[in-house]
Motif scaffolding. Structure first.
Motif, PDB file in Angstrom:
ATOM      1  N   ARG A   1       4.392  13.120  13.616  1.00 22.97           N
ATOM      2  CA  ARG A   1       2.993  12.814  13.331  1.00 22.97           C
ATOM      3  C   ARG A   1       2.554  13.319  11.956  1.00 22.97           C
ATOM      4  O   ARG A   1       1.721  12.688  11.306  1.00 22.97           O
ATOM      5  CB  ARG A   1       2.111  13.440  14.425  1.00 22.97           C
ATOM      6  N   VAL A   2       3.109  14.461  11.494  1.00 25.08           N
ATOM      7  CA  VAL A   2       2.664  15.019  10.215  1.00 25.08           C
ATOM      8  C   VAL A   2       3.106  14.155   9.034  1.00 25.08           C
ATOM      9  O   VAL A   2       2.571  14.296   7.933  1.00 25.08           O
ATOM     10  CB  VAL A   2       3.187  16.459  10.010  1.00 25.08           C
ATOM     11  N   PHE A   3       4.052  13.274   9.266  1.00 28.61           N
ATOM     12  CA  PHE A   3       4.527  12.397   8.201  1.00 28.61           C
ATOM     13  C   PHE A   3       3.495  11.317   7.873  1.00 28.61           C
ATOM     14  O   PHE A   3       3.522  10.738   6.793  1.00 28.61           O
ATOM     15  CB  PHE A   3       5.840  11.743   8.643  1.00 28.61           C
ATOM     16  N   TRP A   4       2.570  11.070   8.813  1.00 27.98           N
ATOM     17  CA  TRP A   4       1.651   9.946   8.688  1.00 27.98           C
ATOM     18  C   TRP A   4       0.217  10.384   8.484  1.00 27.98           C
ATOM     19  O   TRP A   4      -0.222  11.403   9.020  1.00 27.98           O
ATOM     20  CB  TRP A   4       1.746   9.045   9.927  1.00 27.98           C
ATOM     21  N   SER A   5      -0.510   9.569   7.745  1.00 28.94           N
ATOM     22  CA  SER A   5      -1.945   9.742   7.613  1.00 28.94           C
ATOM     23  C   SER A   5      -2.590   9.540   8.983  1.00 28.94           C
ATOM     24  O   SER A   5      -1.976   8.978   9.900  1.00 28.94           O
ATOM     25  CB  SER A   5      -2.482   8.724   6.609  1.00 28.94           C
ATOM     26  N   PHE A   6      -3.835   9.977   9.123  1.00 32.96           N
ATOM     27  CA  PHE A   6      -4.482   9.871  10.427  1.00 32.96           C
ATOM     28  C   PHE A   6      -4.652   8.424  10.884  1.00 32.96           C
ATOM     29  O   PHE A   6      -4.811   8.162  12.078  1.00 32.96           O
ATOM     30  CB  PHE A   6      -5.853  10.561  10.401  1.00 32.96           C
ATOM     31  N   ASP A   7      -4.558   7.447   9.947  1.00 34.93           N
ATOM     32  CA  ASP A   7      -4.664   6.050  10.351  1.00 34.93           C
ATOM     33  C   ASP A   7      -3.366   5.498  10.933  1.00 34.93           C
ATOM     34  O   ASP A   7      -3.349   4.391  11.464  1.00 34.93           O
ATOM     35  CB  ASP A   7      -5.133   5.176   9.184  1.00 34.93           C
ATOM     36  N   ARG A   8      -2.268   6.255  10.823  1.00 35.47           N
ATOM     37  CA  ARG A   8      -0.943   5.882  11.323  1.00 35.47           C
ATOM     38  C   ARG A   8      -0.360   4.644  10.628  1.00 35.47           C
ATOM     39  O   ARG A   8       0.684   4.148  11.019  1.00 35.47           O
ATOM     40  CB  ARG A   8      -0.960   5.640  12.847  1.00 35.47           C
ATOM     41  N   LEU A   9      -1.034   4.163   9.615  1.00 33.78           N
ATOM     42  CA  LEU A   9      -0.563   2.990   8.883  1.00 33.78           C
ATOM     43  C   LEU A   9       0.178   3.375   7.613  1.00 33.78           C
ATOM     44  O   LEU A   9       1.034   2.624   7.145  1.00 33.78           O
ATOM     45  CB  LEU A   9      -1.750   2.089   8.506  1.00 33.78           C
ATOM     46  N   HIS A  10      -0.167   4.530   7.053  1.00 33.78           N
ATOM     47  CA  HIS A  10       0.369   4.936   5.757  1.00 33.78           C
ATOM     48  C   HIS A  10       0.895   6.364   5.829  1.00 33.78           C
ATOM     49  O   HIS A  10       0.415   7.161   6.629  1.00 33.78           O
ATOM     50  CB  HIS A  10      -0.726   4.859   4.689  1.00 33.78           C
ATOM     51  N   PRO A  11       1.871   6.698   4.990  1.00 38.13           N
ATOM     52  CA  PRO A  11       2.338   8.092   4.953  1.00 38.13           C
ATOM     53  C   PRO A  11       1.209   9.033   4.557  1.00 38.13           C
ATOM     54  O   PRO A  11       0.306   8.675   3.791  1.00 38.13           O
ATOM     55  CB  PRO A  11       3.434   8.066   3.877  1.00 38.13           C
TER      56      PRO A  11
ATOM     57  N   HIS B   1      12.046   1.670   9.397  1.00 37.66           N
ATOM     58  CA  HIS B   1      12.052   2.244  10.735  1.00 37.66           C
ATOM     59  C   HIS B   1      11.256   1.341  11.682  1.00 37.66           C
ATOM     60  O   HIS B   1      10.661   0.348  11.262  1.00 37.66           O
ATOM     61  CB  HIS B   1      11.397   3.627  10.684  1.00 37.66           C
ATOM     62  N   ASP B   2      11.228   1.712  12.960  1.00 39.42           N
ATOM     63  CA  ASP B   2      10.437   0.984  13.960  1.00 39.42           C
ATOM     64  C   ASP B   2       9.000   1.480  13.889  1.00 39.42           C
ATOM     65  O   ASP B   2       8.634   2.482  14.512  1.00 39.42           O
ATOM     66  CB  ASP B   2      11.027   1.211  15.355  1.00 39.42           C
ATOM     67  N   HIS B   3       8.182   0.768  13.123  1.00 41.57           N
ATOM     68  CA  HIS B   3       6.808   1.223  12.914  1.00 41.57           C
ATOM     69  C   HIS B   3       5.957   1.045  14.164  1.00 41.57           C
ATOM     70  O   HIS B   3       4.880   1.638  14.276  1.00 41.57           O
ATOM     71  CB  HIS B   3       6.171   0.458  11.744  1.00 41.57           C
ATOM     72  N   THR B   4       6.396   0.253  15.125  1.00 38.35           N
ATOM     73  CA  THR B   4       5.602   0.067  16.349  1.00 38.35           C
ATOM     74  C   THR B   4       5.479   1.383  17.115  1.00 38.35           C
ATOM     75  O   THR B   4       4.483   1.604  17.804  1.00 38.35           O
ATOM     76  CB  THR B   4       6.226  -1.002  17.254  1.00 38.35           C
ATOM     77  N   ARG B   5       6.474   2.259  16.997  1.00 37.33           N
ATOM     78  CA  ARG B   5       6.419   3.555  17.682  1.00 37.33           C
ATOM     79  C   ARG B   5       5.382   4.463  17.039  1.00 37.33           C
ATOM     80  O   ARG B   5       4.706   5.243  17.710  1.00 37.33           O
ATOM     81  CB  ARG B   5       7.788   4.218  17.669  1.00 37.33           C
ATOM     82  N   VAL B   6       5.237   4.354  15.728  1.00 33.96           N
ATOM     83  CA  VAL B   6       4.232   5.152  15.026  1.00 33.96           C
ATOM     84  C   VAL B   6       2.833   4.657  15.372  1.00 33.96           C
ATOM     85  O   VAL B   6       1.925   5.441  15.644  1.00 33.96           O
ATOM     86  CB  VAL B   6       4.460   5.090  13.505  1.00 33.96           C
ATOM     87  N   LEU B   7       2.673   3.331  15.391  1.00 35.17           N
ATOM     88  CA  LEU B   7       1.366   2.749  15.686  1.00 35.17           C
ATOM     89  C   LEU B   7       1.010   2.856  17.162  1.00 35.17           C
ATOM     90  O   LEU B   7      -0.163   2.791  17.521  1.00 35.17           O
ATOM     91  CB  LEU B   7       1.352   1.270  15.274  1.00 35.17           C
TER      92      LEU B   7
ATOM     93  N   SER C   1       0.799  -1.218   0.000  1.00 32.81           N
ATOM     94  CA  SER C   1       0.000   0.000   0.000  1.00 32.81           C
ATOM     95  C   SER C   1       0.835   1.271   0.000  1.00 32.81           C
ATOM     96  O   SER C   1       0.415   2.293  -0.560  1.00 32.81           O
ATOM     97  CB  SER C   1      -0.944   0.010   1.206  1.00 32.81           C
ATOM     98  N   ALA C   2       2.022   1.239   0.624  1.00 29.79           N
ATOM     99  CA  ALA C   2       2.849   2.445   0.672  1.00 29.79           C
ATOM    100  C   ALA C   2       3.265   2.883  -0.728  1.00 29.79           C
ATOM    101  O   ALA C   2       3.187   4.065  -1.073  1.00 29.79           O
ATOM    102  CB  ALA C   2       4.080   2.211   1.539  1.00 29.79           C
ATOM    103  N   SER C   3       3.699   1.933  -1.556  1.00 29.81           N
ATOM    104  CA  SER C   3       4.107   2.266  -2.922  1.00 29.81           C
ATOM    105  C   SER C   3       2.909   2.454  -3.837  1.00 29.81           C
ATOM    106  O   SER C   3       3.014   3.122  -4.871  1.00 29.81           O
ATOM    107  CB  SER C   3       5.038   1.188  -3.476  1.00 29.81           C
ATOM    108  N   CYS C   4       1.760   1.855  -3.456  1.00 30.62           N
ATOM    109  CA  CYS C   4       0.530   2.075  -4.219  1.00 30.62           C
ATOM    110  C   CYS C   4       0.051   3.508  -4.050  1.00 30.62           C
ATOM    111  O   CYS C   4      -0.581   4.069  -4.942  1.00 30.62           O
ATOM    112  CB  CYS C   4      -0.542   1.091  -3.758  1.00 30.62           C
ATOM    113  N   GLY C   5       0.357   4.107  -2.879  1.00 25.66           N
ATOM    114  CA  GLY C   5      -0.001   5.504  -2.656  1.00 25.66           C
ATOM    115  C   GLY C   5      -1.075   5.735  -1.619  1.00 25.66           C
ATOM    116  O   GLY C   5      -1.547   6.872  -1.468  1.00 25.66           O
ATOM    117  N   VAL C   6      -1.458   4.695  -0.879  1.00 26.06           N
ATOM    118  CA  VAL C   6      -2.491   4.866   0.143  1.00 26.06           C
ATOM    119  C   VAL C   6      -2.023   5.920   1.152  1.00 26.06           C
ATOM    120  O   VAL C   6      -0.878   5.910   1.597  1.00 26.06           O
ATOM    121  CB  VAL C   6      -2.786   3.534   0.849  1.00 26.06           C
TER     122      VAL C   6
END
Length: 256
Positions: free
Chosen positions: A168-178, A118-124, A14-19
């Protein structure tokens, strides 16, 4: 690499798809932003094969053949986080599939772009009992990408020490995708790597153009997509985390 005509392929999830970067025409994302920027100086043929939810096995089975048929000068191979969040995690099979994809593209002379995650657990914001197994799996995934880098001399976007990834601004509000900004930053970083390799073009803009998601849009996405996804990932990771906790506890008691 031709200065007039550049073929590009984006393999992954999904990241490369553009979500996270919606437009009226659909998901855009960092790979499309990068291709558009290259297109300002060169003729570009862009083949976006990445799809949401893809695992490494999916990329090998469903995306690789079409990518090879496109004969890309540049290809991105960024996938594996979906594998790290599933109970079907199999690092040996994952390594075999990733190395196969990389070797087939390298054999055609493709300039391959990969990543150090990166450590995505910190973002989630995952609880430690779930974060621990996921972090361990991301380390394994990064070791495989490091092996690909050593074998094939690929370009590698290292996000492990990038403080931006925790913003936080790097991520979409779902915290799963940029977010759109996150996708633009990724496109800019990869563009800088390609500039350094001699492919000259103006770097993608970091100025966002889309309107922010409304509160209603966010609520609808959280209910329809994010909550079910998180529920599936918790069901996948929780049994493994419980076994690891029990194993660690037995080790501590035995040592005592």
């Amino acid at each position: 690499m031709s200065a007039d005509y550049v073929r590009i392929a984006a393999l992954g999830d999904s990241a490369s798809c553009g979500v996270g970067d919606p437009t009226p025409a659909g998901w855009r994302g960092w790979a499309q932003l990068l291709a558009d920027a290259i297109g300002r100086e060169h003729h570009v043929s862009f083949c976006k094969l990445a799809v949401p939810g893809a695992t490494v096995a999916d990329v090998r089975r469903e995306q690789l053949a079409e990518a090879l048929a496109h004969r890309p000068h540049v290809a991105s191979l960024v996938v594996g986080l979906n594998d790290a969040m599933r109970s079907s995690w199999d690092p040996d099979r994952l390594r075999e599939d990733l190395l196969h994809c990389a070797s087939e593209l390298a054999r055609q002379g493709t300039l391959l772009i990969t990543v150090q995650f990166h450590d995505h657990t910190r973002v989630l914001g995952l609880p430690e009992v779930l974060a621990r197994p996921m972090r361990a799996r991301i380390r394994v995934l990064n070791q495989i990408y490091a092996e690909i880098h050593e074998r094939y001399g690929v370009l590698q976007l290292d996000l492990t020490a990038d403080a931006t990834m925790q913003d936080r601004v790097f991520w979409s509000f779902d915290r799963l995708h940029p977010s759109e900004l996150g996708h633009r930053v990724l496109a800019w970083k990869v563009g800088s790597l390609l500039n350094a390799e001699g492919l000259r073009f103006p770097l993608p803009s970091l100025v966002c153009t889309s309107a922010p998601a409304t509160r209603r849009d966010r609520a609808r996405t959280l209910v329809a997509d994010v909550a079910p996804w998180l529920g599936r990932r918790v069901r996948d990771l929780a049994p493994w985390a419980a076994r690891e906790t029990a194993r660690r506890t037995r080790g501590v008691l035995h040592a005592a």
